[in-house]
Design an enzyme around this catalytic site. Sequence first.
Site, PDB file in Angstrom:
ATOM      1  N   CYS A  37       0.836  -1.199   0.000  1.00 24.10           N
ATOM      2  CA  CYS A  37       0.000   0.000   0.000  1.00 24.10           C
ATOM      3  C   CYS A  37       0.869   1.245   0.000  1.00 24.10           C
ATOM      4  O   CYS A  37       2.066   1.192   0.284  1.00 24.10           O
ATOM      5  CB  CYS A  37      -0.889   0.050   1.253  1.00 24.10           C
ATOM      6  SG  CYS A  37      -1.933  -1.390   1.511  1.00 24.10           S
ATOM      7  N   ARG A  44      -7.126  -0.341   7.876  1.00 24.59           N
ATOM      8  CA  ARG A  44      -6.673  -0.438   9.273  1.00 24.59           C
ATOM      9  C   ARG A  44      -5.166  -0.658   9.314  1.00 24.59           C
ATOM     10  O   ARG A  44      -4.625  -1.464   8.562  1.00 24.59           O
ATOM     11  CB  ARG A  44      -7.394  -1.595   9.967  1.00 24.59           C
ATOM     12  CG  ARG A  44      -7.033  -1.750  11.449  1.00 24.59           C
ATOM     13  CD  ARG A  44      -7.948  -2.776  12.101  1.00 24.59           C
ATOM     14  NE  ARG A  44      -7.819  -4.078  11.470  1.00 24.59           N
ATOM     15  CZ  ARG A  44      -6.911  -4.995  11.833  1.00 24.59           C
ATOM     16  NH1 ARG A  44      -6.052  -4.726  12.807  1.00 24.59           N
ATOM     17  NH2 ARG A  44      -6.876  -6.159  11.229  1.00 24.59           N
ATOM     18  N   ASP A 447      21.458  36.758 -12.035  1.00 23.37           N
ATOM     19  CA  ASP A 447      20.295  37.095 -12.842  1.00 23.37           C
ATOM     20  C   ASP A 447      19.723  38.449 -12.415  1.00 23.37           C
ATOM     21  O   ASP A 447      19.544  38.712 -11.223  1.00 23.37           O
ATOM     22  CB  ASP A 447      19.242  35.996 -12.673  1.00 23.37           C
ATOM     23  CG  ASP A 447      17.992  36.243 -13.477  1.00 23.37           C
ATOM     24  OD1 ASP A 447      18.054  36.113 -14.706  1.00 23.37           O
ATOM     25  OD2 ASP A 447      16.962  36.584 -12.866  1.00 23.37           O
TER      26      ASP A 447
END
Length: 490
Positions: A37, A44, A447
């Site tokens: 899972c 549960r 920059d």
Amino acid sequence: MKRRDLDHESCYRAVQSMDRRFDGVFYTAVRTTGIYCRPSCPARTPAPGNVTFHRTTASAQAAGFRACKRCRPDATPGSPDWDVAADVAGRTMRLIADGVVDREGVGGLASRLGYTPRHLGRLLTQELGAGPLSLARAHRAQTARVLIETTDLAFTDVAFAAGFGSVRQFNETVREVYATSPSQLRGRRAGGAAAEGVIVVRLAVRAPYAGSVLLDFLRRRAVPGVELVDDTSYARTLMLPHGPATLRLTLPDVTEPSVTAFVRAELALSDLRDTSAAVERARRLLDADCDPVAVSDAFGADPVLGPLVRRTPGLRVPGHVDGNEVAIRAVLGQQVSVAGARTVAARLTHDHGAEVETGVPGLTHLFPDVAVLAALDPESLPMPRSRGRALTGLCAALADATIVLDRAADRDDVRHGLLALPGIGPWTADYISMRALGHPDVLLETDLGTRDALRRLGAPADLDTGAWRPWRSYAQAHLWHSLVHTQGDS
């Protein structure tokens, strides 16, 4: 390669709290049920002695577990660890997702990474619990499930698109991984309506997700003929391993951090074998595997970035579908505005990009191929002569694979190779690393937009940006975005 062990106690706590932030980072295998899972599965919580944890679905499958039908663990964003670490495991996972094993075999994968197949297999088994064939098989199964549940493709076409060698192999793998048949999986179809010849898939991204901000970034840079942006979606042409294609992404804004967001992707492919490559490149563009909660936690208390993060949660670093195109457009953007770079890119596309029939008004060309641009006379290009030489030199290096921008190479090696080319400086190399290679820790300190943003935000002159590691690319995205409402280009 240093093994990154999963701490059983920490993983179990994440499972107990059903923490979605760890979905895709590891998987929980339950001995008593034989299933694996995602950590946030609502079932549960099993006893701690009955679970083991795996870094990949392939590892869980190799240990004999099947995917949970309730939480669908393979329908999660990928692990953000791959981009942060950028080690062999991470680079391998990106290449497998792009379909390299299906196209070139394990030998081709190993060659790209600079290893022998046997040595790569040992490294991956040690790090990820599965070898390259098992990892590729797990990815094929995931792609097949998505296509089964979200499209009307015949199962033979699904098998072909997912990279299986035969329909029999497809059927056997689906039954083994999901403990059900392809026909039963199709009963849970959840896709939306699509035009004929278009595949629609849902791409999982971690929430929150600031889709409209990414859309605005792409809108300001969209090259006519190659890209289209409307109020909710971004569409473009792209060249995939087996032929041209078009992609349309519908970008949502999702502010709730406890959910998984989904981006609708519509793919019109000239060859179904390019399905995996198209999906992976779309995910790169979306920065789909970013963990926005980790970024927010890192910047939340920072006096400069904290207010920006709270104002725009889920901001992503814009990726791209083609590293070579990013590199070319980075050179075009040297010392000019965003609008100026876009104008030159449009002219190059019109003059040198291949025309394609897409059926989408406004999408008429592929972005120019590097080999075509490398062969041009620099003095004929619509830019200063020095920049023209830099562009053709870069394209030559990309065309002969002296430099490869497919996320397989080591980032530092790529940067050094770029800096060795005439006319390629740190700004250009770092911009390419951030957008083409998915580097999460790049800050363009020279920059002009970065400097302007820091000045406007009242940052001290001696600001220590090292404190923003390893997420400085996200700091860069927030700084650029802070300028959007105060100046036209950022």
